[in-house]
Motif scaffolding. Structure first.
Motif, PDB file in Angstrom:
ATOM      1  N   THR A  41       0.907  -1.314   0.048  1.00 18.41           N
ATOM      2  CA  THR A  41       0.064  -0.102   0.027  1.00 18.41           C
ATOM      3  C   THR A  41       0.994   1.287  -0.156  1.00 18.41           C
ATOM      4  O   THR A  41       2.187   1.083   0.402  1.00 18.41           O
ATOM      5  CB  THR A  41      -0.892  -0.069   1.388  1.00 18.41           C
ATOM      6  OG1 THR A  41       0.056   0.062   2.189  1.00 18.41           O
ATOM      7  CG2 THR A  41      -1.791  -1.165   1.277  1.00 18.41           C
ATOM      8  N   PRO A  42       0.371   2.500  -0.131  1.00 20.66           N
ATOM      9  CA  PRO A  42       1.065   3.716  -0.304  1.00 20.66           C
ATOM     10  C   PRO A  42       1.939   3.977   0.977  1.00 20.66           C
ATOM     11  O   PRO A  42       2.965   4.553   0.966  1.00 20.66           O
ATOM     12  CB  PRO A  42       0.167   4.635  -0.605  1.00 20.66           C
ATOM     13  CG  PRO A  42      -1.109   4.122  -1.137  1.00 20.66           C
ATOM     14  CD  PRO A  42      -0.919   2.753  -0.702  1.00 20.66           C
ATOM     15  N   ASP A  43       1.301   3.695   2.151  1.00 21.48           N
ATOM     16  CA  ASP A  43       2.156   3.828   3.330  1.00 21.48           C
ATOM     17  C   ASP A  43       3.108   2.520   3.767  1.00 21.48           C
ATOM     18  O   ASP A  43       3.543   2.395   4.924  1.00 21.48           O
ATOM     19  CB  ASP A  43       0.983   3.913   4.462  1.00 21.48           C
ATOM     20  CG  ASP A  43       0.314   2.920   4.858  1.00 21.48           C
ATOM     21  OD1 ASP A  43       0.586   1.862   4.318  1.00 21.48           O
ATOM     22  OD2 ASP A  43      -0.606   2.785   5.784  1.00 21.48           O
ATOM     23  N   GLY A  44       3.353   1.917   2.853  1.00 23.74           N
ATOM     24  CA  GLY A  44       4.214   0.784   2.974  1.00 23.74           C
ATOM     25  C   GLY A  44       4.115  -0.492   3.615  1.00 23.74           C
ATOM     26  O   GLY A  44       4.740  -1.381   3.923  1.00 23.74           O
ATOM     27  N   THR A  45       2.732  -0.371   3.845  1.00 24.50           N
ATOM     28  CA  THR A  45       2.019  -1.822   4.663  1.00 24.50           C
ATOM     29  C   THR A  45       1.748  -2.885   3.459  1.00 24.50           C
ATOM     30  O   THR A  45       1.351  -2.895   2.294  1.00 24.50           O
ATOM     31  CB  THR A  45       0.748  -1.457   5.232  1.00 24.50           C
ATOM     32  OG1 THR A  45       0.804  -0.374   5.941  1.00 24.50           O
ATOM     33  CG2 THR A  45       0.062  -2.492   5.958  1.00 24.50           C
ATOM     34  N   THR A  46       2.005  -4.211   3.927  1.00 19.84           N
ATOM     35  CA  THR A  46       1.802  -5.209   2.870  1.00 19.84           C
ATOM     36  C   THR A  46       0.154  -5.867   3.158  1.00 19.84           C
ATOM     37  O   THR A  46       0.063  -6.112   4.276  1.00 19.84           O
ATOM     38  CB  THR A  46       2.910  -6.387   3.169  1.00 19.84           C
ATOM     39  OG1 THR A  46       3.969  -5.678   2.917  1.00 19.84           O
ATOM     40  CG2 THR A  46       2.722  -7.378   2.149  1.00 19.84           C
ATOM     41  N   THR A  47      -0.238  -6.103   1.858  1.00 19.37           N
ATOM     42  CA  THR A  47      -1.613  -6.816   2.228  1.00 19.37           C
ATOM     43  C   THR A  47      -1.577  -8.144   1.291  1.00 19.37           C
ATOM     44  O   THR A  47      -0.564  -8.100   0.298  1.00 19.37           O
ATOM     45  CB  THR A  47      -2.913  -5.789   1.547  1.00 19.37           C
ATOM     46  OG1 THR A  47      -2.568  -5.629   0.106  1.00 19.37           O
ATOM     47  CG2 THR A  47      -2.912  -4.543   2.474  1.00 19.37           C
ATOM     48  N   SER A  48      -2.402  -8.795   1.396  1.00 20.93           N
ATOM     49  CA  SER A  48      -2.394 -10.251   0.758  1.00 20.93           C
ATOM     50  C   SER A  48      -3.627 -10.616   0.466  1.00 20.93           C
ATOM     51  O   SER A  48      -4.814 -10.367   1.009  1.00 20.93           O
ATOM     52  CB  SER A  48      -1.551 -11.126   1.254  1.00 20.93           C
ATOM     53  OG  SER A  48      -2.262 -11.512   2.361  1.00 20.93           O
ATOM     54  N   MET A  49      -3.941 -11.613  -0.752  1.00 20.76           N
ATOM     55  CA  MET A  49      -5.013 -12.112  -1.135  1.00 20.76           C
ATOM     56  C   MET A  49      -4.711 -13.221  -1.718  1.00 20.76           C
ATOM     57  O   MET A  49      -3.710 -13.515  -2.648  1.00 20.76           O
ATOM     58  CB  MET A  49      -5.694 -11.312  -2.258  1.00 20.76           C
ATOM     59  CG  MET A  49      -7.211 -11.110  -2.336  1.00 20.76           C
ATOM     60  SD  MET A  49      -7.573 -10.273  -3.831  1.00 20.76           S
ATOM     61  CE  MET A  49      -7.611  -8.520  -3.001  1.00 20.76           C
ATOM     62  N   SER A  50      -5.769 -14.549  -1.738  1.00 20.44           N
ATOM     63  CA  SER A  50      -5.300 -15.704  -2.443  1.00 20.44           C
ATOM     64  C   SER A  50      -5.647 -15.300  -4.024  1.00 20.44           C
ATOM     65  O   SER A  50      -6.220 -14.546  -4.243  1.00 20.44           O
ATOM     66  CB  SER A  50      -6.369 -16.772  -2.177  1.00 20.44           C
ATOM     67  OG  SER A  50      -7.488 -16.351  -2.546  1.00 20.44           O
TER      68      SER A  50
END
Ligand SMILES: Cc1cc2nc3c(=O)[nH]c(=O)nc-3n(C[C@H](O)[C@H](O)[C@H](O)COP(=O)(O)OP(=O)(O)OC[C@H]3O[C@@H](n4cnc5c(N)ncnc54)[C@H](O)[C@@H]3O)c2cc1C
Length: 282
Positions: free
Chosen positions: A143-152
């Motif tokens: 994400t723009p603030d450097g957080t990681t997100t995930s999804m299958s």
């Protein structure tokens, strides 16, 4: 043809790229460029507006490479199809990825095109999506603030392959005991592009099919699982007639909507052949 004038941004880190992707207006990501550059030229040729900003990921070293441990394989977004094809890490269930890479277009395209571009370009016919869903991969985004997100991978394509964030890598679980088979039919002789692709995976338990994934790509919709076919296959033992029987248990809407008779026929031929291949190896 020259492109319309644009500003090229060349971030060096993933976090900078993710931030710019959000901040810039009228921006397009440049990965290998095999689709983007053609599309910018085509839009110009048609007199349409083109992106003012192009965000190149070519200098982001963190986005390149393949690693593995005893549980999974990680493929980063900017890994080229050639690098993937040549990787010695494609063992066990990951070997199917080499089969897929081998089929993709020509050497010059494979040298430029990236794993991330293949998954996120939103062209419905590319071949990594089917494979990543079959292999139960998880896709990661920053994400723009450097957080990681995930999804299958399955949810990503159910969600129409839309993401506001930068795709960074995919993680695929190691499943040495599973069996996989892949089939594709090419669309035309001049430009190699698949008409359809299918990938079947099963993890045999006591000689019976289990945890089966039957993933298909019709090219007219994003890759998807045929749950009805999977339900039929789970619990079955491998027999010489299983492939033929399975073709009576398909979710017909997946195969028959917007398909010519030839394509419908070839779907059944490919599914049968893939299931028979697994039966023989069982
Ligand atoms: C002539 C030709 C034949 C082909 N044949 C086949 C084939 O047979 N089978 C097959 O599977 N594929 C085929 N492809 C597709 C090819 O393998 C590439 O996957 C595809 O062209 C896009 O990859 P790219 O890295 O060049 O992406 P680019 O063109 O650079 O980018 C396309 C778009 O993908 C998105 N994107 C890319 N990276 C990211 C990221 N990290 N995060 C978020 N969004 C991103 C952006 O929207 C970007 O604009 C073919 C392509 C061509 C041109």
């Amino acid at each position: 043809m020259l492109l319309n004038s644009l500003t090229l941004h060349t971030p060096r880190t993933v976090s900078e790229a993710a931030r710019l992707f959000k901040e810039l207006q009228e921006v397009k990501i440049l990965a290998g460029g095999t689709f983007l550059l053609n599309s910018l030229k085509l839009l110009k040729h048609k007199g349409n507006k083109t992106a003012k900003n192009v965000l190149s990921l070519g200098h982001v070293q963190e986005l390149k490479g393949i690693t593995c441990d005893d549980k999974s394989l990680t493929i980063k977004a900017m890994t080229t199809i050639t690098d993937l094809f040549e990787s010695p890490l494609l063992t066990d269930n990951f070997q199917i990825i080499r089969t897929v890479c081998r089929n993709i277009s020509t050497t010059p395209i494979r040298n430029m095109a990236t794993f991330g571009g293949n998954l996120t370009c939103r062209y419905t016919w590319t071949e990594m999506p089917v494979t990543m869903i079959a292999l139960n991969a998880t896709m990661y985004f920053m994400t723009p603030d450097g957080t990681t997100t995930s999804m299958s991978a399955e949810d990503f394509f159910k969600n129409n392959a839309r993401s506001e964030n930068l795709f960074t890598h995919a993680v695929i679980p190691l499943e040495p005991q599973c069996h996989l088979a892949y089939r594709r039919v090419r669309k035309m002789s001049e430009v190699d592009q698949p008409l359809l692709t299918v990938c079947i995976k099963t993890v045999p338990q006591s000689k019976r099919w289990s945890q089966t994934r039957a993933v298909v790509n019709s090219g007219t919709a994003f890759a998807q699982r045929d749950y009805q076919l999977e339900e039929f296959l789970n619990g079955k033992t491998s027999t010489p007639t299983l492939g033929q029987e399975a073709t009576n248990h398909l979710t017909s809407a997946i195969y028959d909507t917007r398909s010519s008779e030839y394509k419908q026929h070839m779907f059944r031929v490919c599914l049968r052949a893939a299931i028979e291949e697994i039966c023989k190896s069982n």
